[in-house]
Design a protein around this motif. Structure first.
Motif, short mmCIF file in Angstrom:
data_model
loop_
_atom_site.label_atom_id
_atom_site.label_comp_id
_atom_site.label_asym_id
_atom_site.label_seq_id
_atom_site.Cartn_x
_atom_site.Cartn_y
_atom_site.Cartn_z
N GLY A 196 8.76 15.18 -16.57
CA GLY A 196 7.56 15.00 -17.39
C GLY A 196 6.28 15.18 -16.62
N GLY A 197 6.15 16.29 -15.91
CA GLY A 197 4.88 16.60 -15.29
C GLY A 197 4.73 16.17 -13.85
N ARG A 198 5.70 15.44 -13.32
CA ARG A 198 5.67 15.09 -11.90
C ARG A 198 7.11 15.05 -11.41
NH1 ARG A 198 3.58 12.36 -15.63
NH2 ARG A 198 1.96 11.19 -14.58
N ASP A 199 7.26 15.11 -10.08
CA ASP A 199 8.60 15.12 -9.51
C ASP A 199 9.02 13.75 -8.98
OD1 ASP A 199 9.00 17.99 -9.84
OD2 ASP A 199 7.46 18.19 -8.29
N LEU A 200 8.06 13.06 -8.35
CA LEU A 200 8.32 11.73 -7.81
C LEU A 200 7.23 10.78 -8.27
CD1 LEU A 200 9.20 12.53 -4.07
CD2 LEU A 200 10.80 12.27 -5.98
N VAL A 201 7.60 9.51 -8.49
CA VAL A 201 6.63 8.46 -8.75
C VAL A 201 6.87 7.34 -7.75
CG1 VAL A 201 5.81 6.71 -10.37
CG2 VAL A 201 6.37 9.00 -11.20
N LEU A 202 5.83 6.95 -7.04
CA LEU A 202 5.91 5.89 -6.05
C LEU A 202 5.19 4.65 -6.55
CD1 LEU A 202 4.77 7.93 -2.89
CD2 LEU A 202 7.06 7.86 -3.93
N THR A 203 5.78 3.50 -6.30
CA THR A 203 5.05 2.24 -6.45
C THR A 203 4.59 1.84 -5.05
OG1 THR A 203 6.43 1.55 -8.31
CG2 THR A 203 5.13 -0.15 -7.21
N VAL A 204 3.30 1.72 -4.89
CA VAL A 204 2.71 1.47 -3.57
C VAL A 204 2.07 0.09 -3.56
CG1 VAL A 204 0.99 2.25 -1.89
CG2 VAL A 204 2.31 3.92 -3.22
N ILE A 205 2.37 -0.71 -2.56
CA ILE A 205 1.73 -2.02 -2.39
C ILE A 205 1.21 -2.09 -0.97
CG2 ILE A 205 1.98 -4.52 -2.51
CD1 ILE A 205 4.26 -4.19 -4.43
N VAL A 206 -0.09 -2.24 -0.86
CA VAL A 206 -0.76 -2.28 0.45
C VAL A 206 -1.79 -3.42 0.43
CG1 VAL A 206 -0.42 0.14 1.08
CG2 VAL A 206 -2.34 -0.49 -0.38
N PRO A 207 -2.25 -3.85 1.60
CA PRO A 207 -3.13 -5.02 1.64
C PRO A 207 -4.55 -4.77 1.16
CG PRO A 207 -2.70 -4.20 3.86
CD PRO A 207 -1.79 -3.45 2.95
N ASP A 208 -5.04 -3.52 1.21
CA ASP A 208 -6.44 -3.28 0.86
C ASP A 208 -6.63 -1.81 0.47
OD1 ASP A 208 -6.70 -1.82 3.38
OD2 ASP A 208 -6.86 -3.79 4.34
N TYR A 209 -7.84 -1.49 -0.01
CA TYR A 209 -8.12 -0.13 -0.48
C TYR A 209 -8.21 0.87 0.67
CZ TYR A 209 -8.72 -1.73 -5.24
OH TYR A 209 -8.49 -2.24 -6.49
N ASP A 210 -8.61 0.43 1.85
CA ASP A 210 -8.59 1.34 3.00
C ASP A 210 -7.17 1.82 3.29
OD1 ASP A 210 -11.30 1.24 3.38
OD2 ASP A 210 -11.24 -0.24 5.00
N SER A 211 -6.21 0.89 3.19
CA SER A 211 -4.81 1.26 3.41
C SER A 211 -4.32 2.21 2.33
CB SER A 211 -3.93 0.00 3.44
OG SER A 211 -4.34 -0.88 4.47
N LEU A 212 -4.75 1.99 1.10
CA LEU A 212 -4.36 2.90 0.01
C LEU A 212 -4.94 4.29 0.23
CD1 LEU A 212 -3.00 3.31 -2.74
CD2 LEU A 212 -5.16 2.62 -3.81
N ALA A 213 -6.20 4.34 0.64
CA ALA A 213 -6.83 5.64 0.91
C ALA A 213 -6.12 6.38 2.03
CB ALA A 213 -8.31 5.44 1.25
N ALA A 214 -5.75 5.66 3.09
CA ALA A 214 -5.05 6.29 4.21
C ALA A 214 -3.71 6.87 3.76
CB ALA A 214 -4.85 5.28 5.34
N PHE A 215 -3.03 6.14 2.90
CA PHE A 215 -1.72 6.60 2.45
C PHE A 215 -1.83 7.80 1.51
CE2 PHE A 215 1.96 6.11 -0.54
CZ PHE A 215 2.96 6.42 0.37
N THR A 216 -2.72 7.70 0.52
CA THR A 216 -2.78 8.75 -0.51
C THR A 216 -3.59 9.97 -0.09
OG1 THR A 216 -4.67 7.64 -1.56
CG2 THR A 216 -2.47 7.09 -2.37
N LEU A 217 -4.64 9.76 0.72
CA LEU A 217 -5.52 10.87 1.09
C LEU A 217 -5.14 11.52 2.41
CD1 LEU A 217 -8.98 9.35 0.11
CD2 LEU A 217 -7.44 10.76 -1.28
N ASP A 218 -4.59 10.73 3.33
CA ASP A 218 -4.28 11.27 4.66
C ASP A 218 -2.79 11.57 4.86
OD1 ASP A 218 -6.98 10.85 5.19
OD2 ASP A 218 -6.62 8.86 6.04
#
Length: 340
Positions: free
Chosen positions: A101-123
């Motif tokens: 349905g429009g994507r191949d993988l879906v991840l549930t991500v749990i991190v301590p803060d938004y900087d960590s989320l940015a590092a994971f998704t953007l970098d």
């Protein structure tokens, strides 16, 4: 590789339902509710757990402090196995699903803060082999989660008795996890029903010290226990996620209404074009159609924008699963269950 297992028996479902309500209930108390014997229940549970059909684990009880996001990935087919392997080993991606349905993988991500989320998704994600597109849905509030979902194997009196047993063991006290407690936490993540003596033997620690640490952990909100079941072996083998747009004036009523669905496993407010995401475990495709029709009739203001069918779950809350959704026994500790 494990062979395909038969469906869970009624007695299996009853035991799993009991442990969903009260994950650390004593076998003696469970036996009174289930009209069985402690020895028989312990043996049945050991068989279920050894087969990867059910397991008790823990997750952070302070998720309001964590950042939760759901990340859709488009991945080149030739690199999909490598991408799944790498992401399954990443403690930030607590769940990994192969979807249609429009994507191949879906991840549930749990991190301590938004900087960590940015590092994971953007970098980090864009450099993962084969990843061509990344789309992130940030949770603004988790209304219902997997540990809230229940089987339908027990009657109301049995459920009430187990809730009473669970309440007797709970405390509303708040607390953080001291550094010296993390080895105990990680043993409980491997087996949420381990007692203090078993943990002490595994860690080579003083039993009295471990007993105090376990008691303190159980008396705070630092950890949340949950009983998981292999979805394909339960009565709900179909997993589907809907994204929807709901007017903010109708959000509270929508959440209350959706929360009554027995199929509901996850309900989250999100930031973005869709402001509500909910995931169901269903018995059949006909069940999915029935639920969608009911939602449209009861909640006419809810606009379903997209549905995503999960084909295979490769990792759930840190646990690596086989192709039939059974726990392999391997746990990649989520970042929230690690010190620091």
């Amino acid at each position: 590789m494990r062979s395909r297992a038969p469906e869970l028996a009624e007695e299996d479902l009853a035991l799993i339902h009991a442990l969903q309500i009260a994950p650390r209930v004593s076998w003696a108390e469970a036996a009174r509710v289930l009209d069985s014997s402690p020895t028989a229940l312990a043996a049945r549970w050991q068989r279920l757990r050894a087969a990867g059909l059910a397991w008790v684990t823990v997750h952070s009880g302070e998720q309001s402090r964590d950042v939760v996001a759901f990340v859709d990935l488009r991945v080149d087919p030739i690199h999909r196995p490598e991408a799944i392997e790498r992401l399954s080993r990443d403690p930030r991606a607590v769940s990994v699903e192969e979807t249609a349905g429009g994507r191949d993988l879906v991840l549930t991500v749990i991190v301590p803060d938004y900087d960590s989320l940015a590092a994971f998704t953007l970098d980090d994600l864009p450099t993962t082999p084969g990843v061509r597109e990344v789309n992130t849905h940030v949770a603004t509030k988790v209304h219902r989660q997997g540990s809230d979902w229940r089987l339908d194997a027990l009657d109301r009196e049995q459920q009430a008795a187990l809730r009473d047993a669970a309440r007797h063991a709970e405390s509303p006290a708040r607390g953080r996890i001291p550094d010296s407690y993390w080895p105990v936490v990680q043993r409980l993540a491997q087996d949420g029903r381990q007692n203090a003596a078993e943990i002490a033997r595994a860690l080579g620690r003083d039993p009295a010290t471990v007993r105090r640490q376990v008691a303190r952990l159980l008396a705070t909100d630092a950890l949340a226990f949950r009983c998981e079941v292999a979805g394909l072996r339960s009565r709900w083998p179909i997993v589907c996620t809907w994204f929807a747009q709901v007017p903010m004036t109708d959000l509270d009523h929508t959440v209350r209404s959706l929360s009554t669905l027995p199929e509901l496993r996850l309900l989250v407010s999100t930031a973005g074009q869709s402001n509500l995401m909910f995931l169901l475990w269903a018995r059949s495709s006909g069940d999915l159609m029935r639920v969608e029709r009911s939602v449209n009739e009861k909640l006419p203001w809810l606009r379903l924008s997209e549905s995503v069918l999960t084909l295979r779950t490769r990792k759930r809350m840190g646990w690596i699963l086989d192709r039939h959704g059974r726990a392999t026994g391997e746990l990649v500790l989520p970042r929230t269950l690690q010190p620091g």
